[in-house]
Design a protein around this motif. Structure first.
Motif, PDB file in Angstrom:
ATOM      1  N   ASP A   7       0.868  -1.177   0.000  1.00 59.00           N
ATOM      2  CA  ASP A   7       0.000   0.000   0.000  1.00 59.00           C
ATOM      3  C   ASP A   7       0.908   1.231   0.000  1.00 59.00           C
ATOM      4  O   ASP A   7       1.145   1.847   1.043  1.00 59.00           O
ATOM      5  N   VAL A   8       1.427   1.563  -1.177  1.00 54.89           N
ATOM      6  CA  VAL A   8       2.396   2.650  -1.307  1.00 54.89           C
ATOM      7  C   VAL A   8       1.706   3.997  -1.109  1.00 54.89           C
ATOM      8  O   VAL A   8       0.680   4.277  -1.728  1.00 54.89           O
ATOM      9  N   GLU A   9       2.288   4.794  -0.234  1.00 55.23           N
ATOM     10  CA  GLU A   9       1.822   6.160  -0.022  1.00 55.23           C
ATOM     11  C   GLU A   9       2.945   7.103  -0.410  1.00 55.23           C
ATOM     12  O   GLU A   9       4.103   6.870  -0.065  1.00 55.23           O
ATOM     13  N   GLU A  10       2.587   8.147  -1.147  1.00 55.51           N
ATOM     14  CA  GLU A  10       3.597   9.104  -1.602  1.00 55.51           C
ATOM     15  C   GLU A  10       3.376  10.459  -0.963  1.00 55.51           C
ATOM     16  O   GLU A  10       2.236  10.887  -0.762  1.00 55.51           O
ATOM     17  N   PHE A  11       4.488  11.114  -0.642  1.00 58.50           N
ATOM     18  CA  PHE A  11       4.462  12.401   0.026  1.00 58.50           C
ATOM     19  C   PHE A  11       5.364  13.365  -0.730  1.00 58.50           C
ATOM     20  O   PHE A  11       6.592  13.239  -0.647  1.00 58.50           O
ATOM     21  N   PRO A  12       4.775  14.299  -1.472  1.00 54.53           N
ATOM     22  CA  PRO A  12       5.580  15.220  -2.282  1.00 54.53           C
ATOM     23  C   PRO A  12       6.637  15.976  -1.483  1.00 54.53           C
ATOM     24  O   PRO A  12       7.708  16.275  -1.996  1.00 54.53           O
ATOM     25  N   GLU A  13       6.359  16.237  -0.203  1.00 57.22           N
ATOM     26  CA  GLU A  13       7.326  16.960   0.615  1.00 57.22           C
ATOM     27  C   GLU A  13       8.512  16.083   0.996  1.00 57.22           C
ATOM     28  O   GLU A  13       9.505  16.555   1.507  1.00 57.22           O
ATOM     29  N   GLY A  14       8.384  14.789   0.751  1.00 53.64           N
ATOM     30  CA  GLY A  14       9.508  13.877   0.964  1.00 53.64           C
ATOM     31  C   GLY A  14       9.490  13.187   2.305  1.00 53.64           C
ATOM     32  O   GLY A  14       8.872  13.649   3.265  1.00 53.64           O
ATOM     33  N   THR A  15      10.177  12.068   2.346  1.00 57.80           N
ATOM     34  CA  THR A  15      10.343  11.288   3.571  1.00 57.80           C
ATOM     35  C   THR A  15      11.820  10.906   3.668  1.00 57.80           C
ATOM     36  O   THR A  15      12.166   9.763   3.911  1.00 57.80           O
ATOM     37  N   LYS A  16      12.675  11.889   3.430  1.00 58.39           N
ATOM     38  CA  LYS A  16      14.115  11.630   3.352  1.00 58.39           C
ATOM     39  C   LYS A  16      14.739  11.218   4.672  1.00 58.39           C
ATOM     40  O   LYS A  16      15.703  10.479   4.700  1.00 58.39           O
ATOM     41  N   THR A  17      14.186  11.687   5.773  1.00 59.65           N
ATOM     42  CA  THR A  17      14.705  11.278   7.076  1.00 59.65           C
ATOM     43  C   THR A  17      13.639  10.441   7.776  1.00 59.65           C
ATOM     44  O   THR A  17      12.456  10.495   7.413  1.00 59.65           O
ATOM     45  N   ALA A  18      14.054   9.687   8.774  1.00 60.70           N
ATOM     46  CA  ALA A  18      13.096   8.892   9.540  1.00 60.70           C
ATOM     47  C   ALA A  18      12.055   9.802  10.195  1.00 60.70           C
ATOM     48  O   ALA A  18      10.872   9.463  10.237  1.00 60.70           O
ATOM     49  N   GLU A  19      12.491  10.963  10.661  1.00 61.66           N
ATOM     50  CA  GLU A  19      11.561  11.900  11.294  1.00 61.66           C
ATOM     51  C   GLU A  19      10.539  12.404  10.288  1.00 61.66           C
ATOM     52  O   GLU A  19       9.348  12.498  10.602  1.00 61.66           O
ATOM     53  N   ALA A  78       9.522  10.867   7.580  1.00 59.41           N
ATOM     54  CA  ALA A  78       8.629   9.755   7.260  1.00 59.41           C
ATOM     55  C   ALA A  78       7.606   9.534   8.374  1.00 59.41           C
ATOM     56  O   ALA A  78       6.418   9.350   8.108  1.00 59.41           O
ATOM     57  N   ALA A  79       8.076   9.556   9.608  1.00 59.00           N
ATOM     58  CA  ALA A  79       7.170   9.350  10.748  1.00 59.00           C
ATOM     59  C   ALA A  79       6.116  10.451  10.809  1.00 59.00           C
ATOM     60  O   ALA A  79       4.929  10.169  11.040  1.00 59.00           O
ATOM     61  N   ASP A  80       6.535  11.690  10.582  1.00 57.69           N
ATOM     62  CA  ASP A  80       5.580  12.802  10.576  1.00 57.69           C
ATOM     63  C   ASP A  80       4.557  12.632   9.451  1.00 57.69           C
ATOM     64  O   ASP A  80       3.373  12.864   9.642  1.00 57.69           O
ATOM     65  N   ALA A  81       5.023  12.215   8.282  1.00 56.31           N
ATOM     66  CA  ALA A  81       4.145  12.082   7.119  1.00 56.31           C
ATOM     67  C   ALA A  81       3.088  10.997   7.329  1.00 56.31           C
ATOM     68  O   ALA A  81       1.922  11.201   6.986  1.00 56.31           O
ATOM     69  N   VAL A  82       3.484   9.855   7.871  1.00 52.98           N
ATOM     70  CA  VAL A  82       2.532   8.754   8.011  1.00 52.98           C
ATOM     71  C   VAL A  82       1.834   8.731   9.357  1.00 52.98           C
ATOM     72  O   VAL A  82       0.877   7.991   9.546  1.00 52.98           O
ATOM     73  N   ASP A 110       3.724  -3.972  15.443  1.00 48.67           N
ATOM     74  CA  ASP A 110       2.762  -4.651  14.574  1.00 48.67           C
ATOM     75  C   ASP A 110       2.950  -4.218  13.130  1.00 48.67           C
ATOM     76  O   ASP A 110       2.732  -5.001  12.208  1.00 48.67           O
ATOM     77  N   THR A 111       3.330  -2.944  12.951  1.00 45.11           N
ATOM     78  CA  THR A 111       3.507  -2.381  11.617  1.00 45.11           C
ATOM     79  C   THR A 111       4.725  -1.474  11.609  1.00 45.11           C
ATOM     80  O   THR A 111       4.934  -0.721  12.563  1.00 45.11           O
ATOM     81  N   VAL A 112       5.507  -1.563  10.548  1.00 42.84           N
ATOM     82  CA  VAL A 112       6.596  -0.622  10.315  1.00 42.84           C
ATOM     83  C   VAL A 112       6.408  -0.058   8.912  1.00 42.84           C
ATOM     84  O   VAL A 112       5.647  -0.596   8.101  1.00 42.84           O
ATOM     85  N   VAL A 118       6.562   5.453   0.698  1.00 42.45           N
ATOM     86  CA  VAL A 118       6.723   4.476   1.768  1.00 42.45           C
ATOM     87  C   VAL A 118       5.532   3.518   1.750  1.00 42.45           C
ATOM     88  O   VAL A 118       4.506   3.799   1.139  1.00 42.45           O
ATOM     89  N   PHE A 119       5.694   2.394   2.447  1.00 40.64           N
ATOM     90  CA  PHE A 119       4.601   1.434   2.559  1.00 40.64           C
ATOM     91  C   PHE A 119       4.628   0.787   3.943  1.00 40.64           C
ATOM     92  O   PHE A 119       5.697   0.610   4.529  1.00 40.64           O
ATOM     93  N   PRO A 120       3.445   0.430   4.471  1.00 31.67           N
ATOM     94  CA  PRO A 120       3.387  -0.247   5.764  1.00 31.67           C
ATOM     95  C   PRO A 120       3.526  -1.756   5.567  1.00 31.67           C
ATOM     96  O   PRO A 120       3.086  -2.307   4.550  1.00 31.67           O
ATOM     97  N   ILE A 121       4.122  -2.410   6.567  1.00 31.50           N
ATOM     98  CA  ILE A 121       4.277  -3.862   6.490  1.00 31.50           C
ATOM     99  C   ILE A 121       4.503  -4.429   7.892  1.00 31.50           C
ATOM    100  O   ILE A 121       5.096  -3.761   8.748  1.00 31.50           O
ATOM    101  N   ASP A 122       4.017  -5.625   8.104  1.00 32.38           N
ATOM    102  CA  ASP A 122       4.299  -6.347   9.337  1.00 32.38           C
ATOM    103  C   ASP A 122       5.800  -6.643   9.336  1.00 32.38           C
ATOM    104  O   ASP A 122       6.332  -7.135   8.334  1.00 32.38           O
ATOM    105  N   PRO A 123       6.507  -6.348  10.412  1.00 29.03           N
ATOM    106  CA  PRO A 123       7.959  -6.525  10.398  1.00 29.03           C
ATOM    107  C   PRO A 123       8.414  -7.976  10.207  1.00 29.03           C
ATOM    108  O   PRO A 123       9.475  -8.219   9.623  1.00 29.03           O
ATOM    109  N   ASP A 124       7.620  -8.937  10.653  1.00 29.06           N
ATOM    110  CA  ASP A 124       8.009 -10.328  10.428  1.00 29.06           C
ATOM    111  C   ASP A 124       7.898 -10.670   8.941  1.00 29.06           C
ATOM    112  O   ASP A 124       8.728 -11.397   8.396  1.00 29.06           O
ATOM    113  N   ARG A 125       6.891 -10.143   8.287  1.00 28.31           N
ATOM    114  CA  ARG A 125       6.751 -10.336   6.838  1.00 28.31           C
ATOM    115  C   ARG A 125       7.924  -9.670   6.125  1.00 28.31           C
ATOM    116  O   ARG A 125       8.509 -10.251   5.209  1.00 28.31           O
TER     117      ARG A 125
END
Length: 158
Positions: free
Chosen positions: A21-33, A35-39, A125-127, A137-144
Motif C-alpha cells: 500500500d504505497v503512499e507518496e508524500f511530495p514533501e519527501g520522507t528523506k529522514t526517519a523523522e 517519514a514518521a511525521d508524514a505517516v 505490529d507495523t513498520v 513508503v509502505f506499511p508492512i508487518d515486520p516479520d513479513r
C-alpha cells in the motif's frame, strides 16, 4: 505513482504475492523523522534500509528510525571489525541494489545481498519502509518484511 515506486510494487507482487500500500508524500520522507511525521507513526516504526560496505561486500541493514547503526555490532554479525564497516558508495548502491539512497526498499533488490534487520523493529505490529523513492513508503508487518528480505534479526543499534 512515481515510476520507481510502481516498479517496486510490481516486483513485490511478482516475487512475494505482496501488494504494498504505497503512499507518496511530495514533501519527501528523506529522514526517519520526516517519514514518521508524514505517516503519523512513531519514528521507531520507520524501517530505514541502509547499505554498508563490510570488508568489500555490500550489506543492507534495515534499522529502526529511532536507532543509529553501531558499526562494531554490524561488523560482528559478519565476523568483521568496526574498521571494516562503512557506508556504501551511492553509485555502488544504485548499481547493485537498483535503488538510490533514500528510496532503498528492504527487499526486491536487483542483486541478492545479505540483509540484517534491527531486532527492535520486530516489536511492532507495523513498520514503514521506503518504496523505491525518497517520497514513497509502505506499511508492512515486520516479520513479513524479515521473511521477504530473508533478513537475519540482529542487535545492531547504538
Amino acid at each position: 505513482m512515481h515510476p520507481r515506486a510502481a516498479t517496486f510494487a510490481e516486483r513485490a507482487r511478482e516475487a512475494h504475492g505482496f501488494e504494498p500500500d504505497v503512499e507518496e508524500f511530495p514533501e519527501g520522507t528523506k529522514t526517519a523523522e520526516d517519514a514518521a511525521d508524514a505517516v503519523g507513526c512513531d519514528v521507531a516504526q520507520i524501517a530505514s534500509s541502509l547499505a554498508f560496505d563490510i570488508d568489500g561486500s555490500l550489506v543492507v541493514c534495515v534499522t529502526s528510525g529511532a536507532n543509529r547503526v553501531a558499526e562494531p555490532a554490524l561488523g560482528a554479525v559478519f565476523d568483521a571489525s568496526a574498521e571494516d564497516v562503512e557506508m556504501a558508495d551511492p553509485e555502488r548502491i544504485r548499481e547493485t541494489l537498483g535503488w538510490s539512497i533514500g528510496g532503498v526498499p528492504p527487499f526486491c533488490h536487483d542483486r541478492g545481498v545479505p540483509v540484517v534487520i534491527d531486532e527492535t523493529l520486530l516489536e511492532f505490529d507495523t513498520v514503514w519502509a521506503a518504496a523505491g523513492t525518497p517520497t514513497a513508503v509502505f506499511p508492512i508487518d515486520p516479520d513479513r518484511l524479515r521473511r521477504y528480505a530473508d533478513a537475519d534479526p540482529a542487535a545492531v543499534a547504538d
